[in-house]
Design a protein around this motif. Structure first.
Motif, PDB file in Angstrom:
ATOM      1  N   PRO A 138      -7.903  -6.365  -0.102  1.00 27.30           N
ATOM      2  CA  PRO A 138      -8.383  -7.625   0.459  1.00 27.30           C
ATOM      3  C   PRO A 138      -8.577  -7.629   1.971  1.00 27.30           C
ATOM      4  O   PRO A 138      -9.447  -8.342   2.471  1.00 27.30           O
ATOM      5  N   THR A 139      -7.803  -6.838   2.701  1.00 30.05           N
ATOM      6  CA  THR A 139      -7.880  -6.917   4.166  1.00 30.05           C
ATOM      7  C   THR A 139      -8.060  -5.561   4.830  1.00 30.05           C
ATOM      8  O   THR A 139      -7.884  -5.456   6.041  1.00 30.05           O
ATOM      9  N   CYS A 140      -8.409  -4.534   4.059  1.00 23.20           N
ATOM     10  CA  CYS A 140      -8.459  -3.194   4.635  1.00 23.20           C
ATOM     11  C   CYS A 140      -9.545  -2.373   3.935  1.00 23.20           C
ATOM     12  O   CYS A 140      -9.785  -2.529   2.744  1.00 23.20           O
ATOM     13  N   SER A 141     -10.177  -1.484   4.676  1.00 21.90           N
ATOM     14  CA  SER A 141     -11.147  -0.561   4.087  1.00 21.90           C
ATOM     15  C   SER A 141     -10.915   0.854   4.593  1.00 21.90           C
ATOM     16  O   SER A 141     -11.844   1.660   4.678  1.00 21.90           O
ATOM     17  N   ALA A 142      -9.662   1.168   4.925  1.00 17.78           N
ATOM     18  CA  ALA A 142      -9.335   2.478   5.478  1.00 17.78           C
ATOM     19  C   ALA A 142      -9.397   3.598   4.440  1.00 17.78           C
ATOM     20  O   ALA A 142      -9.687   4.735   4.783  1.00 17.78           O
ATOM     21  N   CYS A 143      -9.142   3.295   3.182  1.00 19.46           N
ATOM     22  CA  CYS A 143      -9.173   4.339   2.139  1.00 19.46           C
ATOM     23  C   CYS A 143     -10.591   4.826   1.941  1.00 19.46           C
ATOM     24  O   CYS A 143     -11.521   4.033   1.842  1.00 19.46           O
ATOM     25  N   GLN A 144     -10.733   6.104   1.891  1.00 20.82           N
ATOM     26  CA  GLN A 144     -12.034   6.716   1.643  1.00 20.82           C
ATOM     27  C   GLN A 144     -11.897   7.625   0.435  1.00 20.82           C
ATOM     28  O   GLN A 144     -11.077   8.537   0.431  1.00 20.82           O
TER      29      GLN A 144
ATOM     30  N   CYS B 273       0.840  -1.188   0.000  1.00 23.51           N
ATOM     31  CA  CYS B 273       0.000   0.000   0.000  1.00 23.51           C
ATOM     32  C   CYS B 273       0.880   1.245   0.000  1.00 23.51           C
ATOM     33  O   CYS B 273       1.832   1.343   0.777  1.00 23.51           O
ATOM     34  N   SER B 274       0.564   2.188  -0.865  1.00 21.66           N
ATOM     35  CA  SER B 274       1.367   3.406  -0.939  1.00 21.66           C
ATOM     36  C   SER B 274       0.923   4.453   0.071  1.00 21.66           C
ATOM     37  O   SER B 274       1.559   5.496   0.211  1.00 21.66           O
ATOM     38  N   TYR B 275      -0.158   4.190   0.806  1.00 18.97           N
ATOM     39  CA  TYR B 275      -0.663   5.148   1.786  1.00 18.97           C
ATOM     40  C   TYR B 275      -0.429   4.727   3.227  1.00 18.97           C
ATOM     41  O   TYR B 275      -0.107   5.548   4.074  1.00 18.97           O
ATOM     42  N   LEU B 276      -0.633   3.446   3.509  1.00 21.12           N
ATOM     43  CA  LEU B 276      -0.529   2.969   4.892  1.00 21.12           C
ATOM     44  C   LEU B 276       0.533   1.883   4.989  1.00 21.12           C
ATOM     45  O   LEU B 276       0.463   0.870   4.286  1.00 21.12           O
TER      46      LEU B 276
ATOM     47  N   SER C  35      -5.104  -3.211  -3.441  1.00 16.63           N
ATOM     48  CA  SER C  35      -5.466  -3.595  -4.806  1.00 16.63           C
ATOM     49  C   SER C  35      -6.408  -2.524  -5.330  1.00 16.63           C
ATOM     50  O   SER C  35      -7.053  -1.818  -4.556  1.00 16.63           O
ATOM     51  N   THR C  36      -6.504  -2.431  -6.635  1.00 18.88           N
ATOM     52  CA  THR C  36      -7.420  -1.484  -7.263  1.00 18.88           C
ATOM     53  C   THR C  36      -8.265  -2.227  -8.281  1.00 18.88           C
ATOM     54  O   THR C  36      -7.746  -3.022  -9.059  1.00 18.88           O
TER      55      THR C  36
END
Length: 71
Positions: A58-64, A14-17, A23-24
């Motif tokens: 797959p394992t994260c939903s932090a991006c908004q 991840c380039s943010y966290l 994945s995109t």
């Protein structure tokens, strides 16, 4: 909407966290009505040319996905 093809990028760093996997999801369209476009934007998708995309981690939903309405 006319979808030509869809794909998801392989999970990667991840380039943010730090220490997260990202994945995109992409959907390439041949035709999109204004109503379909608005519905996708409201649902968190973004557009670049004929490609629509959104995070599909797959394992994260932090991006908004944020859309700032600028006058």
């Amino acid at each position: 909407m006319k979808t030509l093809f869809t794909f998801v990028t392989p999970p990667g760093e991840c380039s943010y966290l730090p220490d997260r996997v990202s994945s995109t999801r992409y959907e390439v369209t041949g035709a999109l009505t204004p109503a379909e476009y608005a519905a996708r934007m409201t649902a968190g998708w973004r557009r670049f040319g004929f490609s629509l995309f959104r995070p599909d981690c797959p394992t994260c939903s932090a991006c908004q996905t944020l859309r700032v309405d600028v006058p």
